[in-house]
Design a protein around this motif. Structure first.
Motif, mmCIF file in Angstrom:
data_model
loop_
_atom_site.group_PDB
_atom_site.id
_atom_site.type_symbol
_atom_site.label_atom_id
_atom_site.label_comp_id
_atom_site.label_asym_id
_atom_site.label_seq_id
_atom_site.Cartn_x
_atom_site.Cartn_y
_atom_site.Cartn_z
ATOM 1 N N THR A 114 -5.301 94.285 43.189
ATOM 2 C CA THR A 114 -4.205 93.320 43.201
ATOM 3 C C THR A 114 -4.094 92.624 41.850
ATOM 4 O OG1 THR A 114 -4.465 92.955 45.560
ATOM 5 C CG2 THR A 114 -3.303 91.258 44.333
ATOM 6 N N HIS A 115 -2.896 92.660 41.292
ATOM 7 C CA HIS A 115 -2.575 91.944 40.060
ATOM 8 C C HIS A 115 -1.446 90.960 40.352
ATOM 9 C CE1 HIS A 115 -4.979 94.643 37.519
ATOM 10 N NE2 HIS A 115 -4.536 95.623 38.267
ATOM 11 N N GLY A 116 -1.005 90.295 39.288
ATOM 12 C CA GLY A 116 0.163 89.429 39.400
ATOM 13 C C GLY A 116 1.114 89.775 38.280
ATOM 14 N N LEU A 149 3.069 88.221 32.202
ATOM 15 C CA LEU A 149 1.640 87.964 32.313
ATOM 16 C C LEU A 149 1.116 88.316 33.699
ATOM 17 C CD1 LEU A 149 1.909 84.312 30.950
ATOM 18 C CD2 LEU A 149 1.630 86.382 29.580
ATOM 19 N N CYS A 150 -0.128 88.786 33.723
ATOM 20 C CA CYS A 150 -0.836 88.904 34.997
ATOM 21 C C CYS A 150 -1.392 87.523 35.332
ATOM 22 C CB CYS A 150 -1.973 89.917 34.909
ATOM 23 S SG CYS A 150 -2.889 90.067 36.466
ATOM 24 N N HIS A 151 -1.055 87.007 36.488
ATOM 25 C CA HIS A 151 -1.508 85.665 36.848
ATOM 26 C C HIS A 151 -2.351 85.691 38.115
ATOM 27 C CE1 HIS A 151 1.873 86.316 39.363
ATOM 28 N NE2 HIS A 151 1.907 85.112 39.859
ATOM 29 N N GLU A 152 -2.926 86.861 38.386
ATOM 30 C CA GLU A 152 -3.863 86.930 39.511
ATOM 31 C C GLU A 152 -5.160 87.506 38.952
ATOM 32 O OE1 GLU A 152 -2.273 86.985 43.085
ATOM 33 O OE2 GLU A 152 -3.889 87.975 44.165
ATOM 34 N N TYR A 153 -6.251 86.766 39.131
ATOM 35 C CA TYR A 153 -7.494 87.179 38.479
ATOM 36 C C TYR A 153 -7.876 88.587 38.925
ATOM 37 C CZ TYR A 153 -12.118 87.418 36.651
ATOM 38 O OH TYR A 153 -13.220 87.830 35.965
ATOM 39 N N CYS A 154 -8.086 89.471 37.944
ATOM 40 C CA CYS A 154 -8.298 90.876 38.270
ATOM 41 C C CYS A 154 -9.483 91.461 37.506
ATOM 42 C CB CYS A 154 -7.029 91.679 37.985
ATOM 43 S SG CYS A 154 -6.442 91.538 36.279
ATOM 44 N N GLY A 155 -10.339 90.601 36.979
ATOM 45 C CA GLY A 155 -11.533 91.140 36.341
ATOM 46 C C GLY A 155 -11.672 90.689 34.906
ATOM 47 N N GLN A 157 -10.968 91.648 31.936
ATOM 48 C CA GLN A 157 -9.907 91.628 30.925
ATOM 49 C C GLN A 157 -8.596 91.051 31.478
ATOM 50 O OE1 GLN A 157 -9.749 92.567 27.526
ATOM 51 N NE2 GLN A 157 -11.956 92.336 27.729
ATOM 52 N N HIS A 158 -8.704 90.277 32.538
ATOM 53 C CA HIS A 158 -7.507 89.683 33.150
ATOM 54 C C HIS A 158 -6.652 88.949 32.124
ATOM 55 C CE1 HIS A 158 -5.030 86.980 35.537
ATOM 56 N NE2 HIS A 158 -5.660 85.954 35.023
ATOM 57 N N HIS A 159 -7.319 88.186 31.273
ATOM 58 C CA HIS A 159 -6.590 87.349 30.300
ATOM 59 C C HIS A 159 -5.836 88.197 29.288
ATOM 60 C CE1 HIS A 159 -10.356 88.448 28.399
ATOM 61 N NE2 HIS A 159 -9.730 88.289 27.247
ATOM 62 N N ALA A 160 -6.233 89.451 29.122
ATOM 63 C CA ALA A 160 -5.599 90.302 28.109
ATOM 64 C C ALA A 160 -4.537 91.206 28.727
ATOM 65 C CB ALA A 160 -6.653 91.151 27.413
ATOM 66 N N MET A 161 -4.201 90.942 29.974
ATOM 67 C CA MET A 161 -3.231 91.794 30.664
ATOM 68 C C MET A 161 -1.849 91.160 30.555
ATOM 69 S SD MET A 161 -3.524 93.342 34.475
ATOM 70 C CE MET A 161 -2.149 94.202 35.227
ATOM 71 N N TRP A 162 -1.149 91.574 29.521
ATOM 72 C CA TRP A 162 0.208 91.038 29.335
ATOM 73 C C TRP A 162 1.046 92.015 28.527
ATOM 74 C CZ3 TRP A 162 1.513 90.361 24.178
ATOM 75 C CH2 TRP A 162 0.448 90.201 23.262
HETATM 76 CU CU1 CUA Z 1 -4.239 91.923 36.272
HETATM 77 CU CU2 CUA Z 1 -5.069 89.693 36.163
#
Ligand code: CUA
Length: 178
Positions: A114-116, A149-155, A157-162
């Motif tokens: 699950t992502h955002g 931006l991904c706004h659902e914590y996904c691991g 590298q979550h912060h770099a998912m954009w």
């Molecule tokens: Cu994908 Cu956070």
């Protein structure tokens, strides 16, 4: 039936608060055009090669009755990037360009977990669930650069998912402003 004065006051307060909430809901839907993303279909995350997500990307589909160019944008979310099929990028972050005034229907699903997905300053906010296709239509009237931006914590590298959306003003406007 006797109702105590305090009881009556609290009852009226409760009714008033409920009425305010309901009015806010109606105003949001009618006046501000708030729409929730809808699940529009299901896909097998292991068989994405058989779906439209085999070729993520921005597809022009014609003009709307109001004369806006309409696009379908297919986005595949995965650890840890968004794939929108764009060949333009900033590092491994893709860049999507659309003309000012475009209407875009965004379809998104996840390959793994699950992502955002939110788009800055626009009414686009998804939870991206593997196996589900979510869709929402938005109009992009203001030129500029907007983070997707991904706004659902996904691991890790979550912060770099954009990725980035660039809404481009028409060329004659750019020339006129010089
Ligand atoms: Cu994908 Cu956070």
């Amino acid at each position: 039936m006797h109702i105590d004065q305090y009881e009556r006051t609290w009852l009226m307060l409760v009714v008033a608060v409920l009425a305010i909430f309901f009015a806010a809901l109606v105003a949001g839907a009618v006046v501000y055009g708030v729409r929730l993303p809808e699940p529009v279909g299901r896909v097998n995350p292991n068989m994405l090669q058989d779906t439209a997500f085999a070729n993520p990307g921005l597809y022009y589909t014609g003009d709307t009755p109001e004369g806006r160019p309409h696009y379908d944008l297919y986005v595949l979310a995965q650890k840890w990037n968004f794939d929108a099929g764009s060949s333009e990028s900033e590092g491994r972050h893709q860049i999507i360009r659309i003309p000012q005034g475009a209407e875009v229907t965004i379809y998104v699903t996840s390959r793994d977990i699950t992502h955002g997905l939110i788009i800055e300053h626009h009414n686009v906010n998804f939870e991206v669930v593997p196996g589900e296709v979510a869709a929402i239509t938005a109009v992009f009237n203001r030129p500029g650069e907007y983070g997707i931006l991904c706004h659902e914590y996904c691991g890790i590298q979550h912060h770099a998912m954009w990725m980035k959306l660039i809404v481009e003003a028409p060329a004659e406007d750019a020339a006129a402003s010089q």
